[in-house]
Design a protein around this motif. Structure first.
Motif, mmCIF file in Angstrom:
data_model
loop_
_atom_site.group_PDB
_atom_site.id
_atom_site.type_symbol
_atom_site.label_atom_id
_atom_site.label_comp_id
_atom_site.label_asym_id
_atom_site.label_seq_id
_atom_site.Cartn_x
_atom_site.Cartn_y
_atom_site.Cartn_z
ATOM 1 N N LEU A 83 -14.539 17.634 4.586
ATOM 2 C CA LEU A 83 -15.172 16.459 4.995
ATOM 3 C C LEU A 83 -14.247 15.462 6.425
ATOM 4 C CD1 LEU A 83 -15.121 14.600 1.261
ATOM 5 C CD2 LEU A 83 -17.500 15.300 3.624
ATOM 6 N N GLY A 84 -13.272 17.045 6.161
ATOM 7 C CA GLY A 84 -12.464 16.438 7.537
ATOM 8 C C GLY A 84 -12.827 16.731 8.149
ATOM 9 N N GLU A 85 -13.966 18.114 8.416
ATOM 10 C CA GLU A 85 -14.404 18.294 9.466
ATOM 11 C C GLU A 85 -15.461 17.383 10.315
ATOM 12 O OE1 GLU A 85 -13.484 20.788 11.846
ATOM 13 O OE2 GLU A 85 -12.903 22.121 11.020
ATOM 14 N N LEU A 86 -16.389 16.282 8.976
ATOM 15 C CA LEU A 86 -16.868 16.644 9.330
ATOM 16 C C LEU A 86 -16.779 14.758 10.524
ATOM 17 C CD1 LEU A 86 -20.483 15.258 9.295
ATOM 18 C CD2 LEU A 86 -20.367 15.153 6.543
ATOM 19 N N ALA A 87 -15.617 14.131 9.680
ATOM 20 C CA ALA A 87 -15.342 13.236 10.146
ATOM 21 C C ALA A 87 -14.880 13.704 11.199
ATOM 22 C CB ALA A 87 -13.894 12.768 9.300
ATOM 23 N N ARG A 88 -14.168 14.784 11.922
ATOM 24 C CA ARG A 88 -13.509 14.816 13.004
ATOM 25 C C ARG A 88 -14.924 14.936 13.829
ATOM 26 N NH1 ARG A 88 -13.624 18.379 16.606
ATOM 27 N NH2 ARG A 88 -14.675 19.851 15.959
ATOM 28 N N ASN A 89 -15.572 15.172 13.268
ATOM 29 C CA ASN A 89 -17.387 15.349 14.762
ATOM 30 C C ASN A 89 -17.583 13.859 13.954
ATOM 31 O OD1 ASN A 89 -17.971 18.154 15.076
ATOM 32 N ND2 ASN A 89 -17.775 18.237 13.086
ATOM 33 N N LEU A 90 -17.446 12.667 13.502
ATOM 34 C CA LEU A 90 -18.334 11.020 13.535
ATOM 35 C C LEU A 90 -17.235 10.729 14.951
ATOM 36 C CD1 LEU A 90 -19.087 11.492 9.810
ATOM 37 C CD2 LEU A 90 -20.273 10.624 11.710
ATOM 38 N N TYR A 91 -16.073 10.563 14.347
ATOM 39 C CA TYR A 91 -15.500 10.171 15.061
ATOM 40 C C TYR A 91 -15.681 10.813 17.013
ATOM 41 C CZ TYR A 91 -13.222 7.997 11.486
ATOM 42 O OH TYR A 91 -12.770 6.929 10.816
ATOM 43 N N SER A 92 -15.678 11.803 16.588
ATOM 44 C CA SER A 92 -15.919 12.724 18.433
ATOM 45 C C SER A 92 -17.406 11.846 18.854
ATOM 46 C CB SER A 92 -15.857 13.947 17.587
ATOM 47 O OG SER A 92 -16.274 14.627 19.451
ATOM 48 N N LEU A 93 -18.135 11.833 17.991
ATOM 49 C CA LEU A 93 -18.951 11.205 18.548
ATOM 50 C C LEU A 93 -18.849 9.819 18.755
ATOM 51 C CD1 LEU A 93 -22.094 12.478 16.223
ATOM 52 C CD2 LEU A 93 -22.224 12.546 18.647
ATOM 53 N N HIS A 94 -18.503 9.369 18.180
ATOM 54 C CA HIS A 94 -18.401 7.982 18.504
ATOM 55 C C HIS A 94 -17.161 7.601 20.477
ATOM 56 C CE1 HIS A 94 -17.487 3.291 17.774
ATOM 57 N NE2 HIS A 94 -16.251 3.183 17.540
ATOM 58 N N SER A 95 -16.262 8.099 19.820
ATOM 59 C CA SER A 95 -14.981 8.139 21.067
ATOM 60 C C SER A 95 -16.710 8.983 22.445
ATOM 61 C CB SER A 95 -14.555 9.520 21.061
ATOM 62 O OG SER A 95 -13.749 9.234 22.250
ATOM 63 N N GLY A 153 -13.664 5.121 22.446
ATOM 64 C CA GLY A 153 -12.272 5.669 22.105
ATOM 65 C C GLY A 153 -11.333 4.676 21.905
ATOM 66 N N SER A 154 -11.267 3.285 22.648
ATOM 67 C CA SER A 154 -9.946 2.608 22.690
ATOM 68 C C SER A 154 -10.690 1.575 21.477
ATOM 69 C CB SER A 154 -9.484 2.619 24.066
ATOM 70 O OG SER A 154 -10.795 1.581 24.297
ATOM 71 N N LEU A 155 -11.243 1.263 20.493
ATOM 72 C CA LEU A 155 -11.321 0.760 19.841
ATOM 73 C C LEU A 155 -10.343 0.822 18.485
ATOM 74 C CD1 LEU A 155 -14.868 -0.179 20.179
ATOM 75 C CD2 LEU A 155 -13.090 -1.900 21.022
ATOM 76 N N ASP A 156 -10.220 0.401 17.521
ATOM 77 C CA ASP A 156 -10.338 0.725 16.304
ATOM 78 C C ASP A 156 -10.784 1.586 15.604
ATOM 79 O OD1 ASP A 156 -7.783 -0.155 13.788
ATOM 80 O OD2 ASP A 156 -10.094 -0.193 13.049
ATOM 81 N N PHE A 157 -9.795 2.158 14.672
ATOM 82 C CA PHE A 157 -11.141 3.078 14.162
ATOM 83 C C PHE A 157 -11.426 2.947 13.068
ATOM 84 C CE2 PHE A 157 -9.366 4.425 9.775
ATOM 85 C CZ PHE A 157 -8.296 3.871 9.690
ATOM 86 N N SER A 158 -11.379 1.933 12.392
ATOM 87 C CA SER A 158 -12.448 1.142 11.759
ATOM 88 C C SER A 158 -13.894 0.354 12.361
ATOM 89 C CB SER A 158 -12.060 -0.381 10.863
ATOM 90 O OG SER A 158 -11.624 -1.342 11.704
ATOM 91 N N SER A 159 -14.064 1.188 13.800
ATOM 92 C CA SER A 159 -15.484 0.983 14.462
ATOM 93 C C SER A 159 -16.186 1.697 14.292
ATOM 94 C CB SER A 159 -14.965 0.195 16.024
ATOM 95 O OG SER A 159 -14.363 2.272 16.331
ATOM 96 N N ILE A 160 -15.713 3.285 13.049
ATOM 97 C CA ILE A 160 -17.144 4.418 12.726
ATOM 98 C C ILE A 160 -17.851 3.550 12.370
ATOM 99 C CG2 ILE A 160 -15.580 4.379 10.329
ATOM 100 C CD1 ILE A 160 -17.047 6.963 13.249
ATOM 101 N N LEU A 161 -17.722 2.083 11.747
ATOM 102 C CA LEU A 161 -18.896 1.597 10.834
ATOM 103 C C LEU A 161 -20.158 1.145 12.276
ATOM 104 C CD1 LEU A 161 -19.903 -0.311 8.336
ATOM 105 C CD2 LEU A 161 -19.434 -2.203 10.212
ATOM 106 N N LYS A 162 -19.800 0.984 12.950
ATOM 107 C CA LYS A 162 -20.464 0.372 14.199
ATOM 108 C C LYS A 162 -21.387 1.952 14.780
ATOM 109 C CE LYS A 162 -18.228 -1.729 18.284
ATOM 110 N NZ LYS A 162 -18.504 -2.764 19.167
ATOM 111 N N LEU A 163 -21.048 3.350 14.599
ATOM 112 C CA LEU A 163 -21.268 4.505 14.411
ATOM 113 C C LEU A 163 -22.459 5.046 13.556
ATOM 114 C CD1 LEU A 163 -21.677 7.335 16.360
ATOM 115 C CD2 LEU A 163 -20.650 8.467 14.226
ATOM 116 N N ILE A 164 -22.459 4.101 12.146
ATOM 117 C CA ILE A 164 -23.068 4.326 10.899
ATOM 118 C C ILE A 164 -24.005 3.564 11.275
ATOM 119 C CG2 ILE A 164 -22.892 4.317 8.590
ATOM 120 C CD1 ILE A 164 -19.872 5.869 9.131
#
Ligand code: NAD
Length: 299
Positions: free
Chosen positions: A265-277, A282-293
């Protein structure tokens, strides 16, 4: 007992932490690459320094709060690294989240010069930094931790001793891997509810009293408008950057490789944040992962 403190790195976390030291009555000399960041702290009662080494004058304690391993290694050990200039007997506290092996390397170099150093990464976010309620996760000797305790107490409320040099970083990396997973999972659950007609605030209230409850949901809700004063309600500004979360998930991946541990799950999360960045967030707050999803749910 009040101390002379040199504080280096006045970003989203360092600025409110240094401010709390000033409020507690310590003499705080601050340095950041950003002059505007230094100026804001001077307004709050700190003394300005024009370089990291200039901040060391009379310092009994040096605190650093920088983005990543490379910044910390270069501050202390690089060309013009300040370790060479810090007088014997000074206590060094690095609060940045960095690789455990870099924390160990710098601490051993400090010890070789007669300096005590602890790694003391923090948890609690920018709100915890402002409120002085951070959790400090310390690696290093018990003696150095006791020296640091009075200043850590001015910035936080929980202090844990994880083990020897670098152990604070290892514990912090485990925590943040879980946080990255929880934020992505919370975003996914909220977006699913909204896509099926639920109000995100009502769903958040329900899950906060149900078995899905967690810090990302209850304290740092990623859905805009559900909570006041969180980055999601301020266009994801400030807070904890996507690129910093990506760094921490990379540290978790390195730790997993070293120990031959599995972190699916950590690796999947890393890939999600990497895609998002890579998508420019990259400079938005990390809760913006909602926008990727769930980009369609938002603006
Ligand atoms: P940030 O990017 O907001 O701030 C970093 C600051 O360091 C910036 O002001 C930058 O100008 C300064 N800086 C960089 N290199 C420098 C140098 N060589 N000399 C002086 N200043 C320099 O980062 P942040 O959010 O404050 O995070 C700092 C650390 O704390 C990171 O390791 C992060 O992972 C960790 N952390 C952040 C949070 C959070 O919620 N933001 C929570 C816990 C831990």
């Amino acid at each position: 007992v009040m101390s002379n403190i040199a504080f280096i790195g006045l970003g989203n976390m360092g600025a409110p932490m240094a401010h709390n030291l000033v409020k507690a009555g310590h003499t705080v000399t601050v340095y950041d690459l950003s002059q505007a960041a230094v100026a804001r702290l001077v307004e709050a009662g700190a003394h300005p320094a024009s370089s990291a080494s200039a901040a060391l004058d009379n310092a009994e304690i040096v605190i650093s709060m920088l983005p990543a391993s490379a910044h910390v290694e270069s501050l202390y050990l690089g060309e013009n690294g300040i370790l060479a200039q810090i007088p014997e007997g000074t206590l060094i506290i690095d609060c940045s989240t960095i690789a455990p092996q870099v924390a160990r390397k710098v601490a051993l170099a400090a010890a070789a010069k007669g300096l005590s150093m602890i790694d003391a990464p923090v948890s609690g976010g920018t709100a915890g930094a402002a409120a002085g309620t951070l959790t400090f996760i310390v690696g290093g000797s018990s003696a150095a931790l006791e020296l640091a305790r009075p200043v850590l107490s001015a910035m936080g409320k929980n202090i844990f001793h994880a083990g020897d040099y670098g152990a604070g970083q290892t514990a912090k990396i485990c925590n943040n891997m879980l946080l990255g997973v929880l934020m992505a999972g919370t975003s996914e659950a909220l977006a699913l509810g909204v896509a099926n007609g639920l109000d995100p605030k009502v769903l958040s209230d329900i899950m906060s009293k149900s078995s899905g409850r967690n810090w990302a949901l209850e304290v740092y809700n990623p859905y805009p408008g559900v909570m006041e004063n969180v980055p999601a309600s301020k266009h994801y500004a400030g807070g904890f950057g996507v690129d910093l979360m990506l760094k921490d998930l990379g540290l978790a991946a390195e730790a997993a490789l070293t120990a031959r541990a599995s972190i699916p799950l950590g690796e999947l999360a890393r890939n999600l944040y990497s895609l998002h960045s890579q998508g420019g967030s990259g400079s938005l707050d990390f809760s913006s992962i909602l926008k990727l999803i769930a980009p369609a749910n938002l603006d």
